[in-house]
Design a protein around this motif. Structure first.
Motif, PDB file in Angstrom:
ATOM      1  N   VAL A 232       0.860  -1.184   0.000  1.00  6.58           N
ATOM      2  CA  VAL A 232       0.000   0.000   0.000  1.00  6.58           C
ATOM      3  C   VAL A 232       0.900   1.238   0.000  1.00  6.58           C
ATOM      4  N   PRO A 233       0.727   2.141  -0.961  1.00  6.51           N
ATOM      5  CA  PRO A 233       1.592   3.335  -1.025  1.00  6.51           C
ATOM      6  C   PRO A 233       1.184   4.375   0.015  1.00  6.51           C
ATOM      7  N   THR A 234       2.015   4.583   1.014  1.00  7.63           N
ATOM      8  CA  THR A 234       1.717   5.567   2.053  1.00  7.63           C
ATOM      9  C   THR A 234       2.683   6.740   1.965  1.00  7.63           C
ATOM     10  N   SER A 235       2.317   7.837   2.605  1.00  2.67           N
ATOM     11  CA  SER A 235       3.171   9.031   2.601  1.00  2.67           C
ATOM     12  C   SER A 235       4.406   8.807   3.470  1.00  2.67           C
ATOM     13  N   PRO A 236       5.501   9.503   3.166  1.00  2.00           N
ATOM     14  CA  PRO A 236       6.728   9.312   3.943  1.00  2.00           C
ATOM     15  C   PRO A 236       6.628   9.905   5.350  1.00  2.00           C
ATOM     16  N   GLN A 237       7.477   9.436   6.238  1.00  2.00           N
ATOM     17  CA  GLN A 237       7.623   9.926   7.606  1.00  2.00           C
ATOM     18  C   GLN A 237       6.297   9.978   8.383  1.00  2.00           C
ATOM     19  N   PRO A 238       5.600   8.845   8.470  1.00  2.00           N
ATOM     20  CA  PRO A 238       4.312   8.857   9.174  1.00  2.00           C
ATOM     21  C   PRO A 238       4.440   9.141  10.673  1.00  2.00           C
ATOM     22  N   VAL A 239       5.563   8.764  11.287  1.00  2.00           N
ATOM     23  CA  VAL A 239       5.739   9.039  12.714  1.00  2.00           C
ATOM     24  C   VAL A 239       5.775  10.539  12.964  1.00  2.00           C
ATOM     25  N   GLU A 240       6.559  11.243  12.163  1.00  4.55           N
ATOM     26  CA  GLU A 240       6.643  12.699  12.324  1.00  4.55           C
ATOM     27  C   GLU A 240       5.316  13.372  12.005  1.00  4.55           C
ATOM     28  N   LYS A 241       4.614  12.841  11.013  1.00  2.56           N
ATOM     29  CA  LYS A 241       3.296  13.387  10.663  1.00  2.56           C
ATOM     30  C   LYS A 241       2.325  13.210  11.821  1.00  2.56           C
ATOM     31  N   THR A 242       2.362  12.041  12.462  1.00  2.00           N
ATOM     32  CA  THR A 242       1.467  11.779  13.584  1.00  2.00           C
ATOM     33  C   THR A 242       1.759  12.710  14.750  1.00  2.00           C
ATOM     34  N   LYS A 243       3.027  12.933  15.031  1.00  4.56           N
ATOM     35  CA  LYS A 243       3.405  13.865  16.100  1.00  4.56           C
ATOM     36  C   LYS A 243       2.918  15.278  15.777  1.00  4.56           C
ATOM     37  N   LYS A 244       3.051  15.664  14.517  1.00  4.87           N
ATOM     38  CA  LYS A 244       2.624  17.000  14.107  1.00  4.87           C
ATOM     39  C   LYS A 244       1.117  17.166  14.282  1.00  4.87           C
ATOM     40  N   ILE A 245       0.371  16.149  13.888  1.00  7.91           N
ATOM     41  CA  ILE A 245      -1.090  16.215  14.030  1.00  7.91           C
ATOM     42  C   ILE A 245      -1.480  16.240  15.498  1.00  7.91           C
ATOM     43  N   ALA A 246      -0.788  15.468  16.328  1.00 10.54           N
ATOM     44  CA  ALA A 246      -1.061  15.499  17.764  1.00 10.54           C
ATOM     45  C   ALA A 246      -0.813  16.894  18.326  1.00 10.54           C
ATOM     46  N   GLN A 247       0.202  17.561  17.804  1.00  6.85           N
ATOM     47  CA  GLN A 247       0.523  18.924  18.263  1.00  6.85           C
ATOM     48  C   GLN A 247      -0.526  19.927  17.780  1.00  6.85           C
ATOM     49  N   VAL A 248      -0.872  19.856  16.493  1.00  3.01           N
ATOM     50  CA  VAL A 248      -1.807  20.811  15.901  1.00  3.01           C
ATOM     51  C   VAL A 248      -3.196  20.660  16.516  1.00  3.01           C
ATOM     52  N   THR A 249      -3.565  19.416  16.829  1.00  4.78           N
ATOM     53  CA  THR A 249      -4.885  19.143  17.437  1.00  4.78           C
ATOM     54  C   THR A 249      -4.741  18.932  18.944  1.00  4.78           C
ATOM     55  N   GLY A 250      -3.777  19.619  19.522  1.00  2.82           N
ATOM     56  CA  GLY A 250      -3.387  19.375  20.904  1.00  2.82           C
ATOM     57  C   GLY A 250      -4.501  19.423  21.922  1.00  2.82           C
ATOM     58  N   HIS A 251      -5.493  20.291  21.726  1.00  2.96           N
ATOM     59  CA  HIS A 251      -6.587  20.425  22.691  1.00  2.96           C
ATOM     60  C   HIS A 251      -7.783  19.538  22.356  1.00  2.96           C
ATOM     61  N   ASN A 252      -7.728  18.835  21.215  1.00  5.06           N
ATOM     62  CA  ASN A 252      -8.840  17.979  20.807  1.00  5.06           C
ATOM     63  C   ASN A 252      -8.783  16.628  21.513  1.00  5.06           C
ATOM     64  N   PHE A 253      -9.958  16.034  21.708  1.00  2.00           N
ATOM     65  CA  PHE A 253     -10.051  14.691  22.242  1.00  2.00           C
ATOM     66  C   PHE A 253     -10.400  13.742  21.098  1.00  2.00           C
ATOM     67  N   SER A 254      -9.640  12.671  20.947  1.00  2.17           N
ATOM     68  CA  SER A 254      -9.859  11.744  19.837  1.00  2.17           C
ATOM     69  C   SER A 254     -11.244  11.104  19.932  1.00  2.17           C
TER      70      SER A 254
END
Length: 312
Positions: A232-254
């Motif tokens: 399955v073709p996925t985007s590069p650096q998914p770990v860093e992307k996940t950290k970035k999303i966690a930061q950007v959505t920092g106040h959100n509850f999953s």
């Protein structure tokens, strides 16, 4: 275009209310009677930032009231998909196109298995929403909607849906291979959802603890290896992307935090659990994802037992 949104939770209500403003003949369908009755009376009340506004939307618990639709947007929880697909005959015509924007894996497969003769689109959403109560949602953030052909649809029909989404401010982006974005979102979800649900914290707090950050990284890396094994073709650096999303959505509850917190069943089987299941099919170990899945299942059972005791 006549549209039905099956599943009027937070995201179904968000998409339904936005799409209804485009001039489409739109219906929300859900089994939660109080929610539907409130929408029928007052529309969907949306809180976004400091603003609060209501959008009138047609809503029902009775599919036969709607009739055949041009587009059927599936937004039920992943564990409800197979059951929800069983009795859709009042909504299905020869020209009905399906679209799933649900979390996790396996939803598209269920639709193909049952309605493969119809055109099927799939995709993801990076909008954020929380269900506050009957007829009320909070928009936590606006993003984009990824759309692609899964089976049977034409480029023309895909573009027609995309144009409708543009008119509705749902920011569509067409992808040639939609499985890539679906897995991209899954990689983020396996790193954030279960951990925030178990720890009962907003997304950004994951970055404040070394142990949680390590588990986030390992869960995402395991899922990335599974995607590679499945080609399955996925985007590069998914770990860093996940950290970035966690930061950007920092106040959100999953969404998983919200489900567990409110005593609802979670979508763990379609997220971390599905990664573990796919890993077994290709002979890969996924100890972190397996453990997170077991812990969520255990926490769900514990909460259910506590609820039952409080009710007696």
């Amino acid at each position: 275009m006549k549209i039905a949104v099956l599943g009027a939770g937070a995201m179904g209500s968000l998409y339904g209310s936005f799409l209804s403003q485009s001039g489409a003949d739109l219906w929300l369908i859900d089994i939660w009677k109080e929610h539907i009755e409130e929408i029928q009376k007052k529309g969907i009340t949306i809180e976004e930032g400091e603003a609060s506004y209501s959008i009138p939307v047609k809503a029902t618990i009775d599919k036969s009231q709607v009739g055949p639709v041009d587009l059927l947007l599936i937004f039920v929880k992943s564990y409800q998909t197979k059951k929800a697909l069983e009795d859709l005959s009042p909504l299905i015509g020869e020209e009905t196109t399906f679209l799933t924007l649900q979390n996790g894996l396996g939803n598209d497969e269920a639709i193909v298995e049952r309605y493969g003769q119809n055109a099927i689109l799939a995709g993801t959403s990076s909008f954020g929403a929380t269900l506050l109560g009957p007829g009320r949602i909070r928009v936590a953030g606006r993003g984009e909607t990824t759309l692609g052909i899964l089976r049977g649809a034409t480029t023309e029909s895909l573009e027609k849906v995309a144009q409708l989404f543009r008119q509705s401010q749902l920011n569509p982006r067409i992808e040639e291979n939609v499985q890539g974005p679906i897995w991209d979102k899954l990689l983020v979800n396996v790193g954030i959802n279960a951990l925030t649900a178990l720890m009962q914290i907003p997304n950004g707090r994951l970055l404040d603890h070394k142990g949680l950050l390590y588990l986030l990284e390992q869960a995402v890396r395991e899922a990335e290896e599974v995607a590679k094994a499945l080609q399955v073709p996925t985007s590069p650096q998914p770990v860093e992307k996940t950290k970035k999303i966690a930061q950007v959505t920092g106040h959100n509850f999953s969404s998983m935090y919200q489900d567990l917190h409110n005593g609802r069943r979670t979508e763990i089987d379609a997220i971390n659990g599905k990664v573990a299941a796919c890993a077994k099919s290709v002979g890969l170990p996924t100890p972190v994802n397996e453990t997170l899945g077991l812990l969520i299942e255990a926490m769900t059972e514990v909460k259910q037992i506590k609820r039952n005791r409080s009710d007696t």
